[in-house]
Design a protein around this motif. Structure first.
Motif, PDB file in Angstrom:
ATOM      1  N   GLY A 141      44.096  38.934  28.008  1.00  0.00           N
ATOM      2  CA  GLY A 141      44.004  39.097  26.553  1.00  0.00           C
ATOM      3  C   GLY A 141      44.852  40.208  25.974  1.00  0.00           C
ATOM      4  O   GLY A 141      44.905  40.358  24.765  1.00  0.00           O
ATOM      5  N   HIS A 142      45.490  41.009  26.825  1.00  0.00           N
ATOM      6  CA  HIS A 142      46.304  42.115  26.296  1.00  0.00           C
ATOM      7  C   HIS A 142      47.641  41.562  25.812  1.00  0.00           C
ATOM      8  O   HIS A 142      48.297  40.822  26.542  1.00  0.00           O
ATOM      9  CB  HIS A 142      46.509  43.188  27.362  1.00  0.00           C
ATOM     10  CG  HIS A 142      45.228  43.808  27.814  1.00  0.00           C
ATOM     11  ND1 HIS A 142      44.509  44.674  27.032  1.00  0.00           N
ATOM     12  CD2 HIS A 142      44.511  43.653  28.959  1.00  0.00           C
ATOM     13  CE1 HIS A 142      43.411  45.034  27.675  1.00  0.00           C
ATOM     14  NE2 HIS A 142      43.385  44.419  28.845  1.00  0.00           N
ATOM     15  N   ILE A 143      48.013  41.951  24.580  1.00  0.00           N
ATOM     16  CA  ILE A 143      49.216  41.344  24.009  1.00  0.00           C
ATOM     17  C   ILE A 143      50.473  41.835  24.713  1.00  0.00           C
ATOM     18  O   ILE A 143      50.576  42.987  25.109  1.00  0.00           O
ATOM     19  CB  ILE A 143      49.351  41.563  22.486  1.00  0.00           C
ATOM     20  CG1 ILE A 143      49.266  43.037  22.130  1.00  0.00           C
ATOM     21  CG2 ILE A 143      48.346  40.756  21.715  1.00  0.00           C
ATOM     22  CD1 ILE A 143      49.905  43.318  20.789  1.00  0.00           C
ATOM     23  N   ARG A 144      51.392  40.917  24.873  1.00  0.00           N
ATOM     24  CA  ARG A 144      52.666  41.239  25.502  1.00  0.00           C
ATOM     25  C   ARG A 144      53.778  40.536  24.740  1.00  0.00           C
ATOM     26  O   ARG A 144      53.530  39.600  23.974  1.00  0.00           O
ATOM     27  CB  ARG A 144      52.657  40.803  26.958  1.00  0.00           C
ATOM     28  CG  ARG A 144      52.492  39.299  27.143  1.00  0.00           C
ATOM     29  CD  ARG A 144      52.769  38.896  28.566  1.00  0.00           C
ATOM     30  NE  ARG A 144      51.572  38.814  29.393  1.00  0.00           N
ATOM     31  CZ  ARG A 144      51.526  39.213  30.653  1.00  0.00           C
ATOM     32  NH1 ARG A 144      52.573  39.723  31.225  1.00  0.00           N
ATOM     33  NH2 ARG A 144      50.425  39.074  31.374  1.00  0.00           N
ATOM     34  N   MET A 145      55.005  40.975  24.962  1.00  0.00           N
ATOM     35  CA  MET A 145      56.138  40.329  24.325  1.00  0.00           C
ATOM     36  C   MET A 145      56.483  39.091  25.161  1.00  0.00           C
ATOM     37  O   MET A 145      56.878  39.209  26.317  1.00  0.00           O
ATOM     38  CB  MET A 145      57.318  41.298  24.286  1.00  0.00           C
ATOM     39  CG  MET A 145      58.416  40.849  23.400  1.00  0.00           C
ATOM     40  SD  MET A 145      59.651  42.123  23.311  1.00  0.00           S
ATOM     41  CE  MET A 145      61.079  41.090  23.171  1.00  0.00           C
ATOM     42  N   VAL A 168      56.664  40.648  37.609  1.00  0.00           N
ATOM     43  CA  VAL A 168      56.106  41.343  36.436  1.00  0.00           C
ATOM     44  C   VAL A 168      54.603  41.557  36.624  1.00  0.00           C
ATOM     45  O   VAL A 168      54.070  42.631  36.332  1.00  0.00           O
ATOM     46  CB  VAL A 168      56.386  40.548  35.136  1.00  0.00           C
ATOM     47  CG1 VAL A 168      55.672  41.181  33.939  1.00  0.00           C
ATOM     48  CG2 VAL A 168      57.876  40.482  34.854  1.00  0.00           C
ATOM     49  N   MET A 226      58.691  36.701  24.555  1.00  0.00           N
ATOM     50  CA  MET A 226      60.003  36.074  24.381  1.00  0.00           C
ATOM     51  C   MET A 226      60.728  35.838  25.715  1.00  0.00           C
ATOM     52  O   MET A 226      61.167  34.728  25.991  1.00  0.00           O
ATOM     53  CB  MET A 226      60.857  36.943  23.475  1.00  0.00           C
ATOM     54  CG  MET A 226      61.744  36.152  22.570  1.00  0.00           C
ATOM     55  SD  MET A 226      62.447  37.288  21.399  1.00  0.00           S
ATOM     56  CE  MET A 226      63.994  36.500  21.165  1.00  0.00           C
ATOM     57  N   LEU A 227      60.824  36.885  26.537  1.00  0.00           N
ATOM     58  CA  LEU A 227      61.491  36.712  27.833  1.00  0.00           C
ATOM     59  C   LEU A 227      60.504  36.172  28.863  1.00  0.00           C
ATOM     60  O   LEU A 227      60.824  35.281  29.640  1.00  0.00           O
ATOM     61  CB  LEU A 227      62.048  38.048  28.322  1.00  0.00           C
ATOM     62  CG  LEU A 227      63.318  38.569  27.656  1.00  0.00           C
ATOM     63  CD1 LEU A 227      63.698  39.913  28.251  1.00  0.00           C
ATOM     64  CD2 LEU A 227      64.465  37.580  27.858  1.00  0.00           C
ATOM     65  N   TYR A 228      59.289  36.728  28.831  1.00  0.00           N
ATOM     66  CA  TYR A 228      58.297  36.418  29.855  1.00  0.00           C
ATOM     67  C   TYR A 228      58.014  34.921  29.945  1.00  0.00           C
ATOM     68  O   TYR A 228      57.953  34.357  31.032  1.00  0.00           O
ATOM     69  CB  TYR A 228      57.015  37.195  29.558  1.00  0.00           C
ATOM     70  CG  TYR A 228      55.942  37.043  30.602  1.00  0.00           C
ATOM     71  CD1 TYR A 228      56.039  37.721  31.816  1.00  0.00           C
ATOM     72  CD2 TYR A 228      54.837  36.231  30.394  1.00  0.00           C
ATOM     73  CE1 TYR A 228      55.055  37.592  32.786  1.00  0.00           C
ATOM     74  CE2 TYR A 228      53.849  36.091  31.350  1.00  0.00           C
ATOM     75  CZ  TYR A 228      53.970  36.772  32.547  1.00  0.00           C
ATOM     76  OH  TYR A 228      53.006  36.621  33.510  1.00  0.00           O
ATOM     77  N   MET A 275      60.620  33.061  31.883  1.00  0.00           N
ATOM     78  CA  MET A 275      60.936  33.509  33.246  1.00  0.00           C
ATOM     79  C   MET A 275      60.541  32.457  34.279  1.00  0.00           C
ATOM     80  O   MET A 275      59.510  31.796  34.108  1.00  0.00           O
ATOM     81  CB  MET A 275      60.160  34.787  33.564  1.00  0.00           C
ATOM     82  CG  MET A 275      60.767  36.049  33.032  1.00  0.00           C
ATOM     83  SD  MET A 275      59.702  37.424  33.496  1.00  0.00           S
ATOM     84  CE  MET A 275      60.495  38.732  32.603  1.00  0.00           C
ATOM     85  N   LEU A 333      54.097  44.425  38.898  1.00  0.00           N
ATOM     86  CA  LEU A 333      54.368  45.669  38.177  1.00  0.00           C
ATOM     87  C   LEU A 333      53.187  46.021  37.265  1.00  0.00           C
ATOM     88  O   LEU A 333      52.739  47.171  37.210  1.00  0.00           O
ATOM     89  CB  LEU A 333      55.646  45.475  37.344  1.00  0.00           C
ATOM     90  CG  LEU A 333      56.303  46.726  36.781  1.00  0.00           C
ATOM     91  CD1 LEU A 333      56.730  47.658  37.895  1.00  0.00           C
ATOM     92  CD2 LEU A 333      57.516  46.342  35.940  1.00  0.00           C
ATOM     93  N   TYR A 334      52.684  45.020  36.565  1.00  0.00           N
ATOM     94  CA  TYR A 334      51.538  45.199  35.666  1.00  0.00           C
ATOM     95  C   TYR A 334      50.330  45.682  36.471  1.00  0.00           C
ATOM     96  O   TYR A 334      49.615  46.610  36.048  1.00  0.00           O
ATOM     97  CB  TYR A 334      51.266  43.859  34.970  1.00  0.00           C
ATOM     98  CG  TYR A 334      50.067  43.768  34.059  1.00  0.00           C
ATOM     99  CD1 TYR A 334      49.530  44.883  33.432  1.00  0.00           C
ATOM    100  CD2 TYR A 334      49.482  42.526  33.805  1.00  0.00           C
ATOM    101  CE1 TYR A 334      48.437  44.768  32.578  1.00  0.00           C
ATOM    102  CE2 TYR A 334      48.392  42.399  32.952  1.00  0.00           C
ATOM    103  CZ  TYR A 334      47.865  43.535  32.353  1.00  0.00           C
ATOM    104  OH  TYR A 334      46.787  43.415  31.510  1.00  0.00           O
TER     105      TYR A 334
END
Lengths: 161, 435
Positions: A66-70, A85, A72-74, A77, A88-89
């Motif tokens: 539920g945490h907002i992320r960008m 990713v 566009m690229l993700y 992918m 990394l998260y």
């Protein structure tokens, strides 16, 4: 993935506290304006309930991604990169909540040694720090499992709604 | 290494994490933590800061506003109150040129006045209004574009979750922000209505007039507005009249909605449970964002980067309106790659102090930044409202909806120009209310 059951239990606790919080504030405001007699320690109780509402919901929010992320690229992918990713998260999550849990342990000892309590309701402070530490540990386990899943080739979250 | 270099490197690191898709709040948290570590040469400072920020953010009474306004919006969305509002506005305005599209805009504004969200407005009003607009052969582009755009009114007209978060971050009075949002929100609504009206007067085939209702039907329909009107008056009137603060008003609003739902015999336990769960998810997400914003903000204070940026920009000797124009351009560009939260999170810590230094009011900037970020909801390629609308009308291509949104986007820019040239449009009402 940390079993959904304990997390869902925490989230249900959170929504229960939210209802109590709403009722408490409304009664407090009503008593203050209509009868000029607010609840003693009402603000303090609201603050503690708010802590519970917020913290108990974080593991469930994380479980549901539920945490907002960008996006566009993700979203474009390939799954291999998405797993990197995710890893990394997971590392970021473990680091942050690891630091938080470590400090909360210190806070628990400190508050217990001084028997610190809230000003009006005399509620001991240390159990609240235990709660923050518990939620942090839940999140660490969650992130560990997500990270492990990413290494083993699974995308996360599998149950993304 | 000097603090400014550390700050810039930290920000670049954070932006890289955000770009690749690490959740924004976590990117801010870890960047702030790394920055603190480098600046203070140890872990003790950051662990203490993290713990203190979590504690203060989660026990700050002002934060009560977040879950409770979210809950208000969720309950309104699930209680079919929106359809009552739509029905009433439809009977009054449906007969105008483009009347059904105008009805959607006014209904979204009324929905926003009690819910505080944008996406729920589109998702709720869209399915309600599209069938009748199709029946009267409205242009798909105008119909879908008007609803997607009108959804943005919800985040400006109080109560607004975005204004709450802005108020918490910048320590600006949330009550003042709410009151300040009323006139620009109404202006924006009128601008959208005017756009539809003019388009349909010039090209009547875009939005033919709707059915005729007699005065009896119209007057009877006002009953249906009563619930929304009473909740709005209770919450915003209570704040305006100084009866309670915005956090208390949120609780009163939730109880008010429950009473309305019970009186209307619309209580549904499963819908209420869903509303509570959805609120919990969003509240938890917002808590992490607020904590991340505070950590990053504290790190920025440590490095003095914000002060440096302000000195550099004010040293250029540019007119303050030129700087606002440049900031507006930056927001328009950012709106193409970030959503509303992303834009608020990443820009407010830097732009807010600069704008104050230029002599603008913090309340004014709150309203300005919310309008600017609203545009991100309707601009390609992200434009979340457009995607929500596309789900409502899957047979209308995305490009057509984006084209339909364009006139409303221009109208919003005109409103931004007006509030920039005449800031008292925003500050007049809160000044009177909080004298």
């Amino acid at each position: 993935m940390i079993g959904p059951c304990p997390i869902i239990f925490l989230s249900h606790m959170s929504i229960g506290k939210k209802s109590i919080l709403t009722i408490l504030i409304t009664i407090d405001v009503t008593l203050r304006y209509v009868f000029n007699a607010p609840i003693t320690g009402g603000l303090e109780a609201s603050s503690i309930l708010l802590l519970l509402v917020f913290l108990l919901g974080v593991p469930e929010c994380t479980r549901l991604d539920g945490h907002i992320r960008m996006e566009m690229l993700y979203s474009r992918m390939p799954s291999g990169l998405k797993r990197v990713v995710t890893l990394l998260y997971a590392i970021v999550g473990i680091s942050i909540f690891g630091l938080l849990a470590k400090n909360e342990l210190k806070e628990i000892k400190y508050n217990m040694s001084l028997s610190r309590a809230t000003e009006y309701l005399d509620i001991p402070i240390w159990p609240l720090h235990v709660l923050i530490m518990f939620v942090s540990l839940c999140l660490i386990v969650q992130f560990l499992l997500h990270g492990t899943a990413a290494i083993r080739g699974h995308t996360w979250p599998e149950e993304n709604p | 290494m000097d603090p400014a270099t550390i700050a810039v490197m930290t920000l670049v690191f954070m932006l890289m994490l955000i770009m690749i898709g690490v959740p924004i709040a976590f990117a801010m948290l870890v960047s702030g933590a790394v920055g603190f570590y480098v600046m203070t040469d140890g872990m003790a400072h950051i662990t203490t800061q993290l713990s203190l920020t979590v504690w203060h953010s989660s026990t700050n009474f002002v934060m009560v506003a977040l879950p409770l306004y979210l809950l208000m919006g969720q309950l309104i969305t699930r209680s079919k109150i929106a359809s009552d509002v739509y029905d009433c506005v439809y009977k009054w305005l449906g007969r105008m040129p483009g009347g059904l599209a105008i009805t959607s805009v006014v209904s979204c504004a009324a929905f926003g006045a009690v819910s505080g969200g944008s996406i729920p407005a589109v998702a709720t009003i869209g399915p309600m209004s599209m069938p009748s607009m199709r029946k009267y052969k409205y242009s798909d582009s105008l119909a879908s574009g008007s609803i997607a755009s009108a959804g943005t009114l919800g985040i400006l007209i109080p109560p607004s979750i975005f204004l709450v978060v802005y108020g918490i971050w910048t320590e600006t009075s949330i009550g003042k922000l709410f009151i300040a949002g009323i006139i620009p929100g109404l202006l924006m609504m009128l601008a959208f209505v005017l756009v539809i009206f003019l388009m349909c007067v010039v090209k009547p085939e875009l939005g033919p007039v709707g059915p005729r209702f007699n005065w009896g039907e119209r007057l009877r329909s006002l009953n249906k507005l009563l619930s929304v009107f009473s909740i709005f008056v209770l919450v915003i009137g209570g704040i305006y009249g100084g009866l309670f603060d915005p956090s208390e008003a949120a609780a009163i609003g939730v109880v008010g909605i429950f009473i309305v739902i019970l009186l209307m015999k619309r209580f549904d336990w499963s819908a209420t449970k869903k509303a509570l769960l959805e609120t919990m998810h969003t509240s938890a997400m917002l808590l992490v964002i607020v904590v991340g914003g505070h950590i990053l903000g504290k790190f920025m204070v440590l490095t003095d980067l914000t002060v440096g940026i302000i000195e550099e920009i004010t040293g250029l000797g540019l007119n303050r309106f030129v700087i606002i124009l440049l900031i507006s351009l930056m927001y328009l560009i950012l709106g193409c790659v970030l959503d509303v939260w992303g834009m608020l999170i990443l820009t407010v810590p830097f732009i807010h102090p600069l704008v104050l230094e230029l002599g603008f009011d913090s309340v004014w900037f709150g309203v300005y930044v919310v309008i600017m970020t609203e545009l991100a909801l309707i601009t390609p390629p992200i434009g979340v409202n457009v995607y929500v609308m596309a789900k409502v009308v899957p047979d209308v291509p995305l490009g057509k909806i984006f084209r339909g949104v364009f006139p409303f986007f221009c109208a919003a820019l005109v409103v931004i120009l007006m509030i920039t040239l005449f800031p008292s449009i925003v500050t007049w009402l809160p000044t009177i209310a909080f004298q």
